[in-house]
Scaffold this active site. Sequence first.
Site, PDB file in Angstrom:
ATOM      1  N   HIS A 133       0.805  -1.231   0.000  1.00  0.00           N
ATOM      2  CA  HIS A 133       0.000   0.000   0.000  1.00  0.00           C
ATOM      3  C   HIS A 133       0.837   1.280   0.000  1.00  0.00           C
ATOM      4  O   HIS A 133       0.378   2.306  -0.494  1.00  0.00           O
ATOM      5  CB  HIS A 133      -0.984  -0.011   1.172  1.00  0.00           C
ATOM      6  N   GLY A 146       4.399   6.466  -4.219  1.00  0.00           N
ATOM      7  CA  GLY A 146       5.225   5.268  -4.338  1.00  0.00           C
ATOM      8  C   GLY A 146       5.884   4.897  -3.026  1.00  0.00           C
ATOM      9  O   GLY A 146       5.416   5.298  -1.949  1.00  0.00           O
ATOM     10  N   ASP A 148       7.732   5.625  -0.603  1.00  0.00           N
ATOM     11  CA  ASP A 148       8.355   6.828  -0.055  1.00  0.00           C
ATOM     12  C   ASP A 148       8.036   7.039   1.426  1.00  0.00           C
ATOM     13  O   ASP A 148       8.270   8.125   1.964  1.00  0.00           O
ATOM     14  CB  ASP A 148       7.922   8.063  -0.856  1.00  0.00           C
ATOM     15  N   SER A 150       5.332   7.582   2.850  1.00  0.00           N
ATOM     16  CA  SER A 150       4.258   8.546   3.156  1.00  0.00           C
ATOM     17  C   SER A 150       3.079   7.901   3.885  1.00  0.00           C
ATOM     18  O   SER A 150       2.379   8.578   4.634  1.00  0.00           O
ATOM     19  CB  SER A 150       3.774   9.237   1.880  1.00  0.00           C
ATOM     20  N   HIS A 256      -2.162 -13.220  -0.714  1.00  0.00           N
ATOM     21  CA  HIS A 256      -3.367 -13.564   0.058  1.00  0.00           C
ATOM     22  C   HIS A 256      -3.311 -14.999   0.589  1.00  0.00           C
ATOM     23  O   HIS A 256      -4.197 -15.410   1.330  1.00  0.00           O
ATOM     24  CB  HIS A 256      -4.628 -13.328  -0.788  1.00  0.00           C
ATOM     25  N   THR A 257      -2.317 -15.753   0.230  1.00  0.00           N
ATOM     26  CA  THR A 257      -2.121 -17.098   0.775  1.00  0.00           C
ATOM     27  C   THR A 257      -1.924 -17.082   2.284  1.00  0.00           C
ATOM     28  O   THR A 257      -2.156 -18.081   2.972  1.00  0.00           O
ATOM     29  CB  THR A 257      -0.901 -17.798   0.128  1.00  0.00           C
ATOM     30  N   ASP A 274      -7.147 -18.760   2.360  1.00  0.00           N
ATOM     31  CA  ASP A 274      -6.971 -20.156   1.961  1.00  0.00           C
ATOM     32  C   ASP A 274      -6.899 -20.977   3.250  1.00  0.00           C
ATOM     33  O   ASP A 274      -6.988 -20.408   4.346  1.00  0.00           O
ATOM     34  CB  ASP A 274      -5.770 -20.376   1.018  1.00  0.00           C
ATOM     35  N   THR A 276      -4.557 -22.382   4.729  1.00  0.00           N
ATOM     36  CA  THR A 276      -3.298 -22.360   5.474  1.00  0.00           C
ATOM     37  C   THR A 276      -2.811 -20.922   5.721  1.00  0.00           C
ATOM     38  O   THR A 276      -1.778 -20.521   5.193  1.00  0.00           O
ATOM     39  CB  THR A 276      -2.204 -23.143   4.709  1.00  0.00           C
ATOM     40  N   ASP A 281       2.255 -20.827   1.011  1.00  0.00           N
ATOM     41  CA  ASP A 281       2.188 -21.935   0.057  1.00  0.00           C
ATOM     42  C   ASP A 281       1.321 -21.538  -1.137  1.00  0.00           C
ATOM     43  O   ASP A 281       0.869 -20.392  -1.217  1.00  0.00           O
ATOM     44  CB  ASP A 281       1.657 -23.199   0.756  1.00  0.00           C
TER      45      ASP A 281
HETATM   46  C1  HEM Z   1      -5.894  -7.240  -6.767  1.00  0.00           C
HETATM   47  C2  HEM Z   1      -5.754  -6.378  -5.889  1.00  0.00           C
HETATM   48  C3  HEM Z   1      -5.932  -6.558  -4.412  1.00  0.00           C
HETATM   49  C4  HEM Z   1      -7.063  -6.367  -3.682  1.00  0.00           C
HETATM   50  C5  HEM Z   1      -8.430  -5.952  -4.201  1.00  0.00           C
HETATM   51  C6  HEM Z   1      -6.736  -6.635  -2.309  1.00  0.00           C
HETATM   52  C7  HEM Z   1      -7.597  -6.519  -1.249  1.00  0.00           C
HETATM   53  C8  HEM Z   1      -7.339  -6.945   0.039  1.00  0.00           C
HETATM   54  C9  HEM Z   1      -8.275  -6.933   1.111  1.00  0.00           C
HETATM   55  C10 HEM Z   1      -9.690  -6.392   0.999  1.00  0.00           C
HETATM   56  C11 HEM Z   1      -7.680  -7.476   2.201  1.00  0.00           C
HETATM   57  C12 HEM Z   1      -8.305  -7.737   3.569  1.00  0.00           C
HETATM   58  C13 HEM Z   1      -8.149  -6.613   4.512  1.00  0.00           C
HETATM   59  C14 HEM Z   1      -8.942  -6.916   5.764  1.00  0.00           C
HETATM   60  O1  HEM Z   1     -10.173  -7.031   5.680  1.00  0.00           O
HETATM   61  O2  HEM Z   1      -8.346  -7.048   6.836  1.00  0.00           O
HETATM   62  C15 HEM Z   1      -6.363  -7.837   1.821  1.00  0.00           C
HETATM   63  C16 HEM Z   1      -5.444  -8.433   2.649  1.00  0.00           C
HETATM   64  C17 HEM Z   1      -4.140  -8.635   2.315  1.00  0.00           C
HETATM   65  N1  HEM Z   1      -3.540  -8.268   1.128  1.00  0.00           N
HETATM   66 FE1  HEM Z   1      -4.478  -7.683  -0.559  1.00  0.00          FE
HETATM   67  N2  HEM Z   1      -5.431  -6.990  -2.232  1.00  0.00           N
HETATM   68  C18 HEM Z   1      -4.898  -6.949  -3.485  1.00  0.00           C
HETATM   69  C19 HEM Z   1      -3.584  -7.193  -3.823  1.00  0.00           C
HETATM   70  C20 HEM Z   1      -2.593  -7.470  -2.908  1.00  0.00           C
HETATM   71  C21 HEM Z   1      -1.180  -7.470  -3.208  1.00  0.00           C
HETATM   72  C22 HEM Z   1      -0.593  -7.116  -4.572  1.00  0.00           C
HETATM   73  C23 HEM Z   1      -0.530  -7.788  -2.050  1.00  0.00           C
HETATM   74  C24 HEM Z   1       0.940  -7.922  -1.754  1.00  0.00           C
HETATM   75  C25 HEM Z   1       1.897  -7.937  -2.585  1.00  0.00           C
HETATM   76  C26 HEM Z   1      -1.534  -7.992  -1.040  1.00  0.00           C
HETATM   77  C27 HEM Z   1      -1.275  -8.382   0.257  1.00  0.00           C
HETATM   78  C28 HEM Z   1      -2.230  -8.613   1.210  1.00  0.00           C
HETATM   79  C29 HEM Z   1      -1.967  -9.258   2.477  1.00  0.00           C
HETATM   80  C30 HEM Z   1      -0.627  -9.828   2.951  1.00  0.00           C
HETATM   81  C31 HEM Z   1      -3.165  -9.265   3.173  1.00  0.00           C
HETATM   82  C32 HEM Z   1      -3.422  -9.858   4.555  1.00  0.00           C
HETATM   83  C33 HEM Z   1      -3.365  -8.858   5.625  1.00  0.00           C
HETATM   84  C34 HEM Z   1      -3.724  -9.477   6.975  1.00  0.00           C
HETATM   85  O3  HEM Z   1      -3.855 -10.708   7.097  1.00  0.00           O
HETATM   86  O4  HEM Z   1      -3.878  -8.667   7.888  1.00  0.00           O
HETATM   87  N3  HEM Z   1      -2.766  -7.772  -1.584  1.00  0.00           N
HETATM   88  N4  HEM Z   1      -6.170  -7.484   0.491  1.00  0.00           N
END
Ligand code: HEM
Length: 399
Positions: A133, A146, A148, A150, A256-257, A274, A276, A281
């Site tokens: 983010h 980017g 940075d 911020s 999201h794994t 998922d 796990t 994974d």
């Molecule tokens: C396609 C675009 C993406 C969307 C729409 C998206 C959306 C989300 C949402 C809605 C959550 C859940 C937040 C919550 O309710 O606590 C989440 C969690 C997460 N996202 Fe994404 N995401 C995207 C791409 C990415 C990318 C590119 C990464 C990393 C390179 C990423 C890493 C994560 C991680 C690690 C979590 C878990 C955070 C936690 O368990 O607290 N996401 N994402």
Amino acid sequence: MKIISLLLHLTVSAYVQQAFAWPGMRSTTSDIRRLSIRQTAEPPKQLIGDLLTLTDSQLTPIGKDIKAILLTTKSGESSTIDTTIPANLGSSACNADTCCVWKWISYDMVAKFNGTSGRCTKYARGAVRLGFHDAAAWSNTSAYGGADGSILLTDEINRSDNNGLADIASAMKDWYNKYHQYGVSMADIIQMGATIAAVVCPLGPRIRSFVGRVDNPKAAPTGLLPDVNDSADKLIKLFQAKTIDAHGITALVGAHTTSQQHFVNTSRDGDPQDSTPGVWDVQFYGETLSSPPPRVMKFASDMKLSKDSRISDEWNQFVGGQAHWNADYAQEYIRLSLLGVNNINKLQECTKVLPPAVTSFSAPDQVVLNLWLQGQYNQLSSYVDDAVLLTGFSTTTGP
Ligand code: HEM
Ligand SMILES: *[C@@H]1O[C@H](CO)[C@@H](O)[C@H](O)[C@H]1NC(C)=O
Ligand SMILES: *[C@@H]1O[C@H](CO)[C@@H](O)[C@H](O)[C@H]1NC(C)=O
Ligand SMILES: *[C@@H]1O[C@H](CO)[C@@H](O)[C@H](O)[C@H]1NC(C)=O
Ligand SMILES: *[C@@H]1O[C@H](CO)[C@@H](O)[C@H](O)[C@H]1NC(C)=O
Ligand SMILES: *[C@@H]1O[C@H](CO)[C@@H](O)[C@H](O)[C@H]1NC(C)=O
């Protein structure tokens, strides 16, 4: 381009014939096929920042390496490690070595990211998402934004896009307050946090990690982060303007794994994406396409992406393709972590401070996790979030 791909084809078939008798042939040929598909089917990878204008003769060794990683001719993973104890923080020996302070930061971060179950904690996952983010609040038309810092140097963290990042934000600010006096930027703390977190998660890639980013105390432009309800087409265009192509998104969303959502559906607080959570994974890729256990909550955006024709081939390759995914994630995360960075040629490398990769994992508490995944024991969600070993918990239901 035509000639290059033809040449590659010739080299590939020669190589395949030569490799015919090797036991490792299957993976060798599929890796090569993948490379040649990539060369022919996709537009070339774009350069970013100062690498757009510097000539090869102006590049430092690090600049050359980063350029090659961005163009996918070099791996983004590394096992280079320094296991020595660093000099005392603040000592002249420590001040003289760029990576010394990072070794101390790495110790602090690993302690927070590693759970007693061997899975990675909510802080690790938060760090990966925070790195995304901060960096992704940038597009090729942004004059600033980017990677940075911020997101934590301004009120950006209060934007609804950043719901769920409060705990990791506060941990990162503590690290910044402790280590900023030794010359480290918020931008680097955030991006090192994301790569240290990925390798602490079992099976995660050990991503080459660079420091020297410049902070900007100005909030990033809005409207540049993805929404869980966006269409695949909107998401692909959003990332394209960040120089991240469809294959890049496919690799990156695999993060999201590890995840457990809290805000997409608040009545399913802590439900994983998922079966796990806390493990790096490839279950996520397969389960997004199928019917996972009831507690797994698939994001609408992930389901839409997985079905898009620009994404589905690569998505399916990641099902069962751990090494392929790790390799692609590493290259794409390095790109992401350098968006908006205009001194790439002057960065330094501190990969050696990362802990070793964990290359195999079997959860000691899987029996309990399975019950939770079936929808029982909601109270365990917060323990899973903290990656604690689920012991002292009886799984027998009768005498
Ligand atoms: C396609 C675009 C993406 C969307 C729409 C998206 C959306 C989300 C949402 C809605 C959550 C859940 C937040 C919550 O309710 O606590 C989440 C969690 C997460 N996202 Fe994404 N995401 C995207 C791409 C990415 C990318 C590119 C990464 C990393 C390179 C990423 C890493 C994560 C991680 C690690 C979590 C878990 C955070 C936690 O368990 O607290 N996401 N994402
Ligand atoms: C993380 O924790 C596990 C389980 O307690 C331990 O085996 C492993 O060595 C730790 N990893 C690091 C990098 O400290
Ligand atoms: C951002 O959130 C923090 C913590 O909730 C709060 O103290 C602060 O006032 C908020 N800032 C703005 C500008 O809303
Ligand atoms: C996404 O759509 C669902 C169902 O239509 C809605 O309940 C939810 O509030 C939307 N989420 C966002 C972030 O817009
Ligand atoms: C920004 O990216 C978009 C999508 O790839 C592209 O169409 C556009 O030409 C790029 N603009 C600049 C200024 O590079
Ligand atoms: C959120 O989860 C609850 C409980 O499973 C379900 O009834 C509801 O339909 C879900 N809301 C959305 C917008 O999907």
